[in-house]
Design an enzyme around this catalytic site. Structure first.
Site, PDB file in Angstrom:
ATOM      1  N   PHE B 233      19.708-100.223  -0.055  1.00 39.90           N
ATOM      2  CA  PHE B 233      19.591-100.833  -1.084  1.00 39.90           C
ATOM      3  C   PHE B 233      20.799-101.047  -1.658  1.00 39.90           C
ATOM      4  CE2 PHE B 233      15.180-100.758   0.461  1.00 39.90           C
ATOM      5  CZ  PHE B 233      14.851-100.568   1.720  1.00 39.90           C
ATOM      6  N   GLY B 460      20.743 -99.885   8.014  1.00 37.25           N
ATOM      7  CA  GLY B 460      19.378-100.975   8.579  1.00 37.25           C
ATOM      8  C   GLY B 460      19.890-102.022   9.382  1.00 37.25           C
ATOM      9  N   GLN B 627      16.168-108.482   8.941  1.00 43.09           N
ATOM     10  CA  GLN B 627      16.739-108.715   7.874  1.00 43.09           C
ATOM     11  C   GLN B 627      16.421-109.213   6.848  1.00 43.09           C
ATOM     12  OE1 GLN B 627      20.998-108.687   8.227  1.00 43.09           O
ATOM     13  NE2 GLN B 627      21.310-107.178   5.746  1.00 43.09           N
ATOM     14  N   GLU B 694      22.123-110.448   1.388  1.00 45.17           N
ATOM     15  CA  GLU B 694      21.290-110.203   0.038  1.00 45.17           C
ATOM     16  C   GLU B 694      20.448-111.229  -0.320  1.00 45.17           C
ATOM     17  OE1 GLU B 694      22.827-107.512  -2.219  1.00 45.17           O
ATOM     18  OE2 GLU B 694      24.893-106.687  -0.019  1.00 45.17           O
TER      19      GLU B 694
END
Lengths: 326, 727
Positions: B233, B460, B627, B694
């Site tokens: 992250f 990820g 995601q 994002e």
């Protein structure tokens, strides 16, 4: 973590002997709290006495008295038909606590023995009277959003973290104890202590004493019960405030009432005075509101936890409404 | 012709490895003779180390050494001339303590348990100085550096003259990334000037570059492996002092050393989203046309680095508004340096802007969706450029339909379900759709299989899977015969995985190298195969991994076999061109939330989430959906539960563990609908894919907060929205 020795006695007497001989020794069952405390350096026992082999894992009903062995897992108690039938409140509170993984490890006796989750108790770089008597209470003047509103002292404002114990104090359970001087019975409400000047003592167990089980007497609270746990996330969080409510209602009249709270005091907090206001009354929001007001009369708040008073009052009313199904 | 694979819902190429334990994360590696490290960290928040007594620790069983500023090997890069007075934390360089939790020594032993125990025996004494960790008490220290220019379009503070206006302050606390996988590194000096690392990083090349400077080594002497990362992250976008500490210990001891930090240290050693205090003034005509926005922000940084991000930037370009001014300052605190955390500054800023829009809509008695439509920016108002693509209006429409926006009451507190107040809220998010420079190599083997390599990362999102799909479409080779390899510094250069740009940047390189591979194959065919000799390489058709000339079809594999070539290797660098000067390129998101609020206890339950992404072509609908859901979960944390608490008297975190720092659990996560516009951006890159990581989070917290207002009439401007703020 320090080096320690580990023994696994086969009998209750051997376990008690093993503890009595060594002043820093600790019993270990599920270890869900003790291991954290050891890893953080809060406790450094030189010996662990593993009691998991003792025959204390059972749930039985005799003469309407429910007996739960000290090693019975939280998950087993929560799911047991005798518990769900006779004391559904106990099943509810257990399922509100921790996570399934923890409940699969944690025992009934261990749940009662868990220590406060006050951050200052766990961080050995900051003062804490419970961990190091006389060092000071960092929560007073520190971050105390989670802390006590009832029964605290200027030595300690920590709260007891258990959900299970809230139901047990409401249901007038008895703690069964074995020790070097023989067996004794402790009423649940007298098992845990308020901090006073000895915040390092969470309960009234004597040196070398072992919890062997609990007994819950027959009660009429099999229908109108509810456990409301208010917390910062939906699961796996300690209570900001929790309320166990049990009512015995017939002909729209409250014959019996039990109320206890978690997240508000150094011990499971039974609300005897509030219960009294409900007897003989009808189960209405107004009557519940009166009980809630009485329940919080002795509240004292700190910098970050004043919200707990209105939250406690509202939660008492809500829990009673849910219990009464009105 | 074979069906396109881009856009399909393809399973992760490494899914089986991950769920069977076959994926090797940094800590799974075990170089011969490896030792284990534990850190000794300062309980003091400012001051100096006056003494370190390691006698007891050195005598403890299995201990190899205790390394600190007293005995660490020198870091040549610390002495390099640097005009910047703030040069970061030079670990083990001097006796200075800047923040609580700063590592002061590293203990190395032959087991982890022994290292941890010995670390508890190191006695460090400090000369404590006054520290400050409370931003509210340090506002007089606020400053701007040269990267933080004020922005002005039109007239400053024009909102003050507007017929209808809102002025409000919004606060977010420190948030910590807290990925499941703990940070750390394995450092191995194979020779005194050859360093091999197993790292948790979002960019193996970036780690290599940082160390090249610090240790004054040629790039070829530094190898970084990082094939699998268990979430990051943003926290693994840079190299951290604890990693340098491990490298120094390994250098001194001359053995491989592994450090895995504790959950507690994840709060102090690997960055965080900084606390921010924001003020928005926003004004509009009675019809809701925006006339002015002022957005001011102050965020914290460390004493030794200026961490800046794009907190106020969304206010400059999200809405068509003639007058906008922004101002952004930093306050140094005795804390470690923050770092980008998903959505980074834009997520912080969007909470303020998208809450203020909602407040303005309420004051205007206007539907907040309508207010956003009225002020939709048809061209980028900041740079006066057309958008490469923008389907925000469609996104609003799709999301509104899915959540049932028409059920929302304009007046708060009007809806109820089972004794719970019900509210609907929405917000928008935006993030620059980037494209950087990357290189990829393609190796076609004589058996027809293809291996594509680039030094990209996968924290990820499923990078390798997306790259395989892109390569499959570019070459016509079946996905099962393609491998994409990443996470090795020896591979062709790729940027860090950050800023939602991996598919755009690395995907373009993959596409281009595949095209060049086909060109090479064409050249090979025209030069050697009779049926192709009259054609030009660029005119040859390629279908399903075959070269086509009229009725002749030739397998790539057959061509290589005929030419007795074991493999054909092509390397290509790809980057954006002038189009980025001609177009504004952004990804957009729209979030809708339906919440319930319990009036007696203040508990908020999110009942339904709809997130819509305008992110161009969706390369893999399955991993893209995951995601977006990850962004929603992070957004729920930002909105309702996450706050790193510091006791300012000690300068120390008090909830630095997973039990007390509340990331959302499954029970907090409602049914979530993820919708994609899925329309190709015609400009940004060959795939037409804009970024998504994002925008999944940006704006989300405001949707929840706006829904809570709609349910209760209470506006919570300080995140997280915990029950105590609503009773």
């Amino acid at each position: 973590m320090n080096q320690f020795s580990y023994v696994r006695p086969a009998s209750q007497q051997a376990a008690i002997d093993a503890i009595t001989r060594d002043s820093s020794a600790r019993f270990i069952a599920g270890g869900t709290n003790l291991l954290d405390l050891m890893k953080n350096g809060v406790l450094a026992p030189e010996k662990l006495v593993d009691i998991n082999r003792l025959p204390l894992k059972n749930i039985t009903l005799n003469n309407n008295i429910l007996h739960i062995g000290a090693l019975t897992l939280n998950s087993e108690v929560a799911a047991h038909p005798l518990v769900k039938t006779h004391h559904p409140l106990l099943s509810q509170v257990l399922l509100a606590g921790a996570s399934q993984q923890l409940r699969n490890m944690a025992t009934t006796g261990g749940n009662m023995m868990q220590r406060t989750r006050c951050s200052y108790f766990y961080d050995i770089t900051m003062p804490c009277n419970k961990r190091t008597p006389g060092s000071g209470c960092s929560a007073i003047g520190g971050i105390n959003r989670m802390h006590a509103i009832f029964g605290a002292s200027d030595q300690c404002i920590a709260v007891h973290p258990s959900d299970m114990c809230i139901a047990l104090v409401a249901l007038d359970a008895t703690v069964l104890v074995a020790g070097p001087k023989g067996n004794r019975r402790i009423p649940f409400g007298e098992f845990h202590r308020l901090p006073g000047n000895t915040p390092d003592k969470d309960n009234n167990l004597g040196k070398g004493e072992l919890i062997t089980g609990i007994e819950i007497p027959h009660s009429p609270f099999t229908q109108n019960v509810y456990y409301l746990k208010v917390r910062d996330r939906a699961s796996y969080a300690f209570a900001l405030v929790s309320v166990a409510a049990a009512l015995d209602i017939s002909n729209n009249t409250i014959r019996g009432a039990r109320l206890a709270m978690g997240g508000v005091a150094h011990k499971p907090w039974r609300l005897h005075e509030a219960e009294k206001t409900l007897i003989g009354k009808s189960p209405t929001a107004d009557n519940f509101r009166i009980a809630a007001t009485v329940a919080t009369q002795s509240a004292r708040t700190y910098q970050h936890n004043a919200f707990k008073v209105p939250m406690a009052q509202n939660s008492i009313v809500t829990a009673l409404q849910k219990a009464a199904a009105v | 012709m074979k069906k396109q694979t881009v856009g399909q819902s393809m399973d992760r190429v490494d899914g089986r490895l991950k769920v069977t334990g076959g994926a090797r994360y940094f800590a799974d590696h075990q170089p011969e003779g490896m030792l284990y490290a534990a850190l000794v960290c300062s309980p003091v928040s400012s001051g100096r180390i006056t003494a370190i007594d390691a006698t007891k620790a050195l005598r403890a069983p299995g201990v190899a050494d205790v390394v600190s500023h007293l005995n660490a090997p020198p870091v040549p890069g610390y002495k390099v001339e640097n005009p910047n007075p703030k040069q970061g934390l030079k670990i083990f360089h001097d006796d200075r303590i800047y923040s609580n939790g700063q590592p002061v020594a590293i203990v190395v032993a032959n087991t982890l348990e022994r290292a941890v125990y010995a670390a508890s025996l190191v006695k460090v004494t400090y000369a404590q100085e006054v520290h400050q960790t409370d931003m509210a008490h340090s506002m007089d220290q606020a400053f701007q550096n040269k990267n933080m220019k004020d922005y002005l379009r039109g007239e400053a503070d024009a909102w003050k003259k507007a017929p209808v206006s809102v002025e409000a302050e919004y606060n977010i606390p420190i948030e910590v990334h807290n990925p499941m996988e703990l940070a750390g590194i394995i450092a191995h000096w194979e020779t005194p000037d050859k360093l091999t690392l197993y790292a948790k990083t979002q960019g193996v090349k970036s780690v290599q570059q940082s160390l090249k400077t610090l240790f004054q080594l040629p790039e070829s002497q530094i190898t970084v492996h990082s094939q699998f990362v268990g979430g990051a992250f943003g926290m693994a976008l840079r190299i951290w002092p604890m990693e340098i500490a491990t490298i120094l210990a390994a250098k001194k001891i001359r053995k491989p050393v592994k450090l895995v930090i504790t959950r507690k240290d994840m709060f102090t050693l690997v960055g965080y989203r900084p606390a921010a205090k924001q003020r928005i003034g926003i004004g509009a005509t009675a019809e809701g046309k925006l006339t002015g926005i002022t957005h001011e922000a102050v965020a914290n940084t460390s004493p030794y680095e200026d961490f800046t991000e794009a907190i106020v930037n969304m206010s400059r370009m999200m809405y068509a508004c003639p007058n906008v001014n922004t101002h952004y300052q930093l306050v140094p605190l005795n804390l470690s340096t923050p770092v980008w955390m998903r959505g980074p500054g834009e997520a912080t800023g969007a909470f303020a802007l998208e809450s203020a829009i909602d407040e303005l809509a309420h004051k205007l008695h206007m539907d907040p969706l309508q207010l956003r439509l009225v002020n939709h920016a048809d061209i980028d108002p900041e740079r006066n450029l057309p958008y490469s693509s923008k389907y925000l209006k469609e996104a609003y429409e799709m999301g509104a339909a899915k959540i049932g926006w028409q059920q929302r009451s304009q007046t708060p507190g009007k809806l109820e379900e089972n004794g719970w107040l019900v509210g609907y809220g929405m917000s928008s998010g935006v993030f620059g759709a980037g494209r950087g420079r990357a290189t990829a190599s393609a190796t076609l083997k004589a058996d027809g299989s293809l291996v594509v390599r680039s030094a990209a990362a996968d924290i990820g999102p499923g990078t390798a899977t997306a790259m395989v799909q892109i390569a499959a479409d570019a070459t016509g080779i079946d996905v099962k015969k393609i491998k994409f390899l990443l996470g090795e510094s020896e591979y062709p250069e790729a940027p860090r995985q950050g800023g939602s740009s991996t598919v755009s940047t690395v995907g373009s390189a993959v596409n281009d190298v595949c095209r060049n591979l086909q060109q090479k194959l064409g050249e090979l065919a025209t030069a050697n195969i009779p049926a192709f000799k009259d054609l030009k390489a660029e005119n040859i058709q390629h279908e399903d991994g075959q070269l086509v000339a009229g009725n002749t079809r030739l397998d790539y594999a057959a061509l290589l076999q005929q030419q007795q070539l074991p493999e054909l290797v092509v390397t290509t660098t790809s980057q954006a061109g002038d189009e980025r000067k001609q177009y504004a390129m952004y990804s957009f998101s729209v979030h809708f939330a339906k919440v319930q609020v319990h009036p007696a206890t203040g508990v908020v339950r999110i009942k339904h989430i709809v997130s819509v992404a305008d992110s161009g072509t969706v390369v893999n609908s399955k991993t893209a959906r995951s995601q977006m859901i990850g962004g929603v979960v992070g957004g729920i944390g930002m909105a309702l539960t996450e706050e790193a608490l510091i006791d300012h008297r000690f300068g120390r975190y008090v909830n630095n563990n997973y039990a007390d720092y509340h990331v959302p659990v499954n029970a907090d996560t409602p049914p979530t609908d993820v919708l994609f516009i899925n329309k190709k951006d015609p400009v940004i890159n060959p795939m037409g894919a804009k970024g998504m990581g994002e925008i999944a989070l940006i704006g989300f917290a405001a949707a929840v907060s706006n829904a809570v207002f709609n349910a209760t009439g209470k506006r919570v401007r300080d995140l997280p929205i915990t029950p105590d703020k609503l009773i």
